[in-house]
Write an enzyme that holds these catalytic residues in place. Sequence first.
Site, PDB file in Angstrom:
ATOM      1  N   GLU A  10       0.823  -1.203   0.000  1.00 10.25           N
ATOM      2  CA  GLU A  10       0.000   0.000   0.000  1.00 10.25           C
ATOM      3  C   GLU A  10       0.861   1.258   0.000  1.00 10.25           C
ATOM      4  OE1 GLU A  10      -4.021   1.830   2.076  1.00 10.25           O
ATOM      5  OE2 GLU A  10      -2.627   0.747   3.316  1.00 10.25           O
TER       6      GLU A  10
ATOM      7  N   GLY B 150       3.734   1.336  10.833  1.00 14.21           N
ATOM      8  CA  GLY B 150       3.449   0.601  12.063  1.00 14.21           C
ATOM      9  C   GLY B 150       2.902  -0.787  11.793  1.00 14.21           C
ATOM     10  N   ALA B 151       2.075  -0.891  10.756  1.00 17.07           N
ATOM     11  CA  ALA B 151       1.449  -2.168  10.419  1.00 17.07           C
ATOM     12  C   ALA B 151       0.727  -2.023   9.088  1.00 17.07           C
ATOM     13  CB  ALA B 151       0.443  -2.568  11.495  1.00 17.07           C
ATOM     14  N   MET B 152       0.392  -3.163   8.479  1.00 21.95           N
ATOM     15  CA  MET B 152      -0.315  -3.127   7.198  1.00 21.95           C
ATOM     16  C   MET B 152      -1.360  -4.230   7.157  1.00 21.95           C
ATOM     17  SD  MET B 152      -0.871  -1.849   4.285  1.00 21.95           S
ATOM     18  CE  MET B 152      -2.175  -2.555   3.291  1.00 21.95           C
TER      19      MET B 152
ATOM     20  N   ASN C 232      -2.958  -6.201   5.094  1.00 22.61           N
ATOM     21  CA  ASN C 232      -3.162  -7.210   4.044  1.00 22.61           C
ATOM     22  C   ASN C 232      -4.210  -8.221   4.481  1.00 22.61           C
ATOM     23  OD1 ASN C 232      -0.613  -6.169   2.856  1.00 22.61           O
ATOM     24  ND2 ASN C 232       0.234  -7.173   4.673  1.00 22.61           N
TER      25      ASN C 232
ATOM     26  N   GLU D 107      -5.851  -2.611  12.554  1.00 21.08           N
ATOM     27  CA  GLU D 107      -5.683  -3.435  11.348  1.00 21.08           C
ATOM     28  C   GLU D 107      -6.830  -4.438  11.197  1.00 21.08           C
ATOM     29  OE1 GLU D 107      -3.647  -2.166   9.494  1.00 21.08           O
ATOM     30  OE2 GLU D 107      -2.455  -1.039  10.945  1.00 21.08           O
TER      31      GLU D 107
ATOM     32  N   HIS E 200      -9.696  -2.760   9.550  1.00 22.50           N
ATOM     33  CA  HIS E 200      -9.507  -2.648   8.099  1.00 22.50           C
ATOM     34  C   HIS E 200      -9.999  -3.890   7.357  1.00 22.50           C
ATOM     35  CE1 HIS E 200      -7.454   1.078   7.465  1.00 22.50           C
ATOM     36  NE2 HIS E 200      -6.361   0.774   8.116  1.00 22.50           N
TER      37      HIS E 200
HETATM   38  N1  BES Z   1      -2.861   1.034   5.948  1.00 23.00           N
HETATM   39  C1  BES Z   1      -1.928   1.485   6.912  1.00 23.00           C
HETATM   40  C2  BES Z   1      -0.508   1.235   6.517  1.00 23.00           C
HETATM   41  C3  BES Z   1       0.042   2.301   5.613  1.00 23.00           C
HETATM   42  C4  BES Z   1       0.562   3.459   6.143  1.00 23.00           C
HETATM   43  C5  BES Z   1       0.067   2.127   4.255  1.00 23.00           C
HETATM   44  C6  BES Z   1       1.066   4.431   5.313  1.00 23.00           C
HETATM   45  C7  BES Z   1       0.568   3.091   3.424  1.00 23.00           C
HETATM   46  C8  BES Z   1       1.071   4.252   3.951  1.00 23.00           C
HETATM   47  C9  BES Z   1      -2.173   0.816   8.253  1.00 23.00           C
HETATM   48  O1  BES Z   1      -3.462   0.388   8.464  1.00 23.00           O
HETATM   49  C10 BES Z   1      -1.923   1.846   9.297  1.00 23.00           C
HETATM   50  O2  BES Z   1      -2.692   2.757   9.393  1.00 23.00           O
HETATM   51  N2  BES Z   1      -0.850   1.726  10.062  1.00 23.00           N
HETATM   52  C11 BES Z   1      -0.494   2.690  11.079  1.00 23.00           C
HETATM   53  C12 BES Z   1      -0.667   2.130  12.440  1.00 23.00           C
HETATM   54  C13 BES Z   1      -2.007   2.474  13.001  1.00 23.00           C
HETATM   55  C14 BES Z   1      -2.268   1.840  14.312  1.00 23.00           C
HETATM   56  C15 BES Z   1      -2.213   3.957  13.136  1.00 23.00           C
HETATM   57  C16 BES Z   1       0.938   3.048  10.865  1.00 23.00           C
HETATM   58  O3  BES Z   1       1.612   2.342  10.130  1.00 23.00           O
HETATM   59  O4  BES Z   1       1.397   4.039  11.422  1.00 23.00           O
HETATM   60 ZN    ZN Z   2      -4.790   1.965   8.783  1.00 23.57          ZN
END
Ligand code: BES
Ligand code: ZN
Length: 960
Positions: free
Chosen positions: A200, A334-336, A338, A371, A374
């Site tokens: 992503e 932080g996380a993704m 998928n 996550e 999502h």
């Molecule tokens: N979908 C995002 C990951 C992401 C972040 C993809 C930036 C592309 C660009 C994921 O769900 C997300 O939001 N991750 C956060 C952690 C969350 C607990 C706020 C992150 O990575 O900071």
């Molecule tokens: Zn997110």
Amino acid sequence: VFHSSAMDNSCRKLIFNIYIGFYCSAIILPQMCICSYFSTPSIDQFNKDAGTFPVATNGQPFPWHELRLPTVVTPLHYDLFVHPNLTSLDFVASEKIEVLVRDATQFIILHSTDLEITNATLQSEEDVRYRKPGKKLTVLSYPAHQQIALLVPEKLMADLRYYVTIDFQAKLADGFEGFYKSTYRTLGGETRTIAVTDFEPTQARMAFPCFDEPLFKASFSIKIRRESRHIALSNMPKVKTIELEGGLLEDHFETTVKMSTYLVAYIVCDFNSVSGTSSSGVKVSVYASPDKWSQTHYALEASLKLLDFYENYFDINYPLPKLDLVAIPDFESGAMENWGLITYRETSLLFDPKTSSVSDKLWVTKVVAHELAHQWFGNLVTMEWWNDIWLNEGFATYMELISANATYPELELDNYFLDLCFEVIKRDSLNSSRPISNQVETPTQIKEMFDTVSYKKGACILNMLKDFLSEEKFQKGIINYLKKFSYGNAKNDDLWSSLSNSCLEGDFTSGGFCYSDSKTTSNTLAFLEENMEVKEMMTTWTLQKGIPLVVVKQEGRSLRLQQERFLSGVFKEDPEWRALQERYLWHIPLTYSTSSSDAIHRHILKSKTDTLDLPEKTSWVKFNVDSNGYYIVHYEGHGWDQLITQLNQNHTLLRPKDRIGLIHDAFQLVSAGRLTLDKALDLTRYLQHETNIPALLKGLEYLETFYHMMDRRNISDVTENLKHYFLRYFKPVIDTQSWSDEGSVWDRMLRSVLLKLACYLNHAPCIRKATQLFSQWMESGGKLNIPTDVLKIVYSVGAQTTAGWNYLLKQYELSVSGAEKNKILYALSTSKHEEKLMKLIELGMEGKVIKTQDLAALLHAIARNPEGQQLAWNFVRENWTELLKKFGLGSFPMRMIISGTTAHFSSKDELQEVKLFFEFLKAQGSHLDVFQIVLETISKNIKWLEKNLPTLRTWLLASI
Ligand code: BES
Ligand code: ZN
């Protein structure tokens, strides 16, 4: 302006239907083309005007010139085979994409970045049926748009299916995007490599050629070839493993549901897992590298609970048979999410009872909750285009609150939620903010959409809407939305209509609408009105940037209300203020309570000014009950004084979240020049009697902010006095803190914050205790268990001597707990010795002892240290190109590095330096939104100091 994307889409389709795509896009501006070109030249135009098309890498004209893909050919299914080699660090792969041709065409455009395509062929359905070999396709590539064009020998016919087979190969990527390599060290000191994907928003195209836009949903059948010492994971469970000659194994995974490319994932690794089964029978597993296996249990417990919660709340079962959560040693964000294979940074998933603090636990819970949300918001229903990414991220952030409050009520997460809104208000009250929904096209612009506005403002306005509609109605509405758009895509308006059309018990539906038992017709009208109301209201929050200020003036029983745009750093008397106000108007769902009635009163403020009549005269009014609304309130006349008097007399007559809101708004109003600093500080005096911890923490936070600001500028008389003020007023509560992990979540939070501040301010008893614990820890060879909530404090005090610092760095290398490593790294970054700080930066750049994934946080931490701020800033300027190679321009770490090393500046000279640097970058073609945010923030800081430093001085002198 706001709806231009929908228009662009339909126009693109129109153009294609009549085959003038090449001609238009290459020769005239697309927009003009749409309006003025209605004759229909044939596709041969392409050949005639070849010279005017974009040029492919081989010198031939490339038949498509837009960033968005044409919609003439759409994918239905991908068969994807991948064989990574973890020794040579590359992969070979092939895919067969089943596509549907909607209009006859002679080429297929898809995305592909840095992939070497070795062969591409095309089969019709008939070819496949009679097993005829495919026809070879010419492949053109246009790297500027990350696209390839497959030219077909004969026109593809409308409404038929075709199969495109592509063989390709590439190196495993070096960074954190696409199909990349990640390494970790075992306890035995061995370095091991794994391969993992992160797609992503626009990186699936780095791993396989595909239609890499969220609207092109398809199913995927994935096969991964691997060595026997590894396992392979993907979105779906494995159906079978085939043994190949030479000992290689090939895992075949079940076909996925219909989904967007950015959610595809696969991993080849040697990790271990723990598993459990949810109430609905989903197998949930948490994976980590073997030495970290013991830290996976909390995440498993949390994800099982949360999965159960979401299935009930959304009234839709999680559609896949399994869900894996994997802790990846090198991870950019932080996380993704998928689908079925969520990947996490280790610190976002692993919980080590010995070293993870209560706030680490909160973080893991939040990320898991986010996550998992999502899997419905984002995966099952996806935004049509990245302009509406807030539908994913805002919702997931909002759902963190709802789900964690339900599953872990003891975490009292709603207190945390307030901070989330306050944080985005900082950004949204600058002129450089942006609307939640925003036009974007390039990958960098798309990445920049993943910011606090999408996440936090998105979540906060949803929370406000929930408060307006009622919890029940809101939930029903999002269930409708999810059910209606499952396996499809949606946009803002779809959400608003679902939310305003939620059927409650006893209602019945027809044609997607909701009616109550009797009087269908009049209810239809009511529905239409309500639908308009929600949509009208919410578009003022999503399509307009900024946050409103509601000014309240009490005149007898009358309340005069006025709304304006809230701007911090720009005062009403400044010449630019007027122009910045123009054309802003919100539909604000106001709530208020008064000294004579703590019932929640409601009123929608739709115009610039309005009047409310109270039933009786009251000694105070407080707007924005429980701080659920996304607006700031200013009380003119005696309003603030009346509230301050009440807080001092008996603060418990105001709700805790109202007290927090008052503290917040007062200091915001100081930044906007609407309230004097001494008034805001006076308001916080009542905190001596405050027992609500989040409220206490809010007040402390401002004192701390001022302290840091003064400390950085070396304004030592003020820092000294702030220190005395703090140690005197909070002495009773500081002295009662124990050095333990006892108490409720918020007791533990308070302890961390208070002791950290006390030690930072060199409070002798704090330093003594921390030093003692640190020496015991060192003597025990790092074996002694220090209470987790004070661990960071103990390390930070220990890091102030050279021996302590060196010992910590050694322990950093050895530790297998990400939570502990973060604490050590923070402690190391608080050293007062420049050469030590420089050493850390060098280690971070090298990426071995300190991983590249932690570099941005490291630079940020060093820049917060008064002794390190200049160092970090100079380093970023001098090593910009190196940094850019590690992280992409719009990436999260890069934005964090820029704002983290500059946004705290508060002098004109510093502003000038930063300006010059940004201009230099712009001249090089690098442009980011964060530049303007930083410049405005620094200007705001300068102005704040000019205006408030004298007041702060006097107030402190009078108070200590
Ligand atoms: N979908 C995002 C990951 C992401 C972040 C993809 C930036 C592309 C660009 C994921 O769900 C997300 O939001 N991750 C956060 C952690 C969350 C607990 C706020 C992150 O990575 O900071
Ligand atoms: Zn997110």
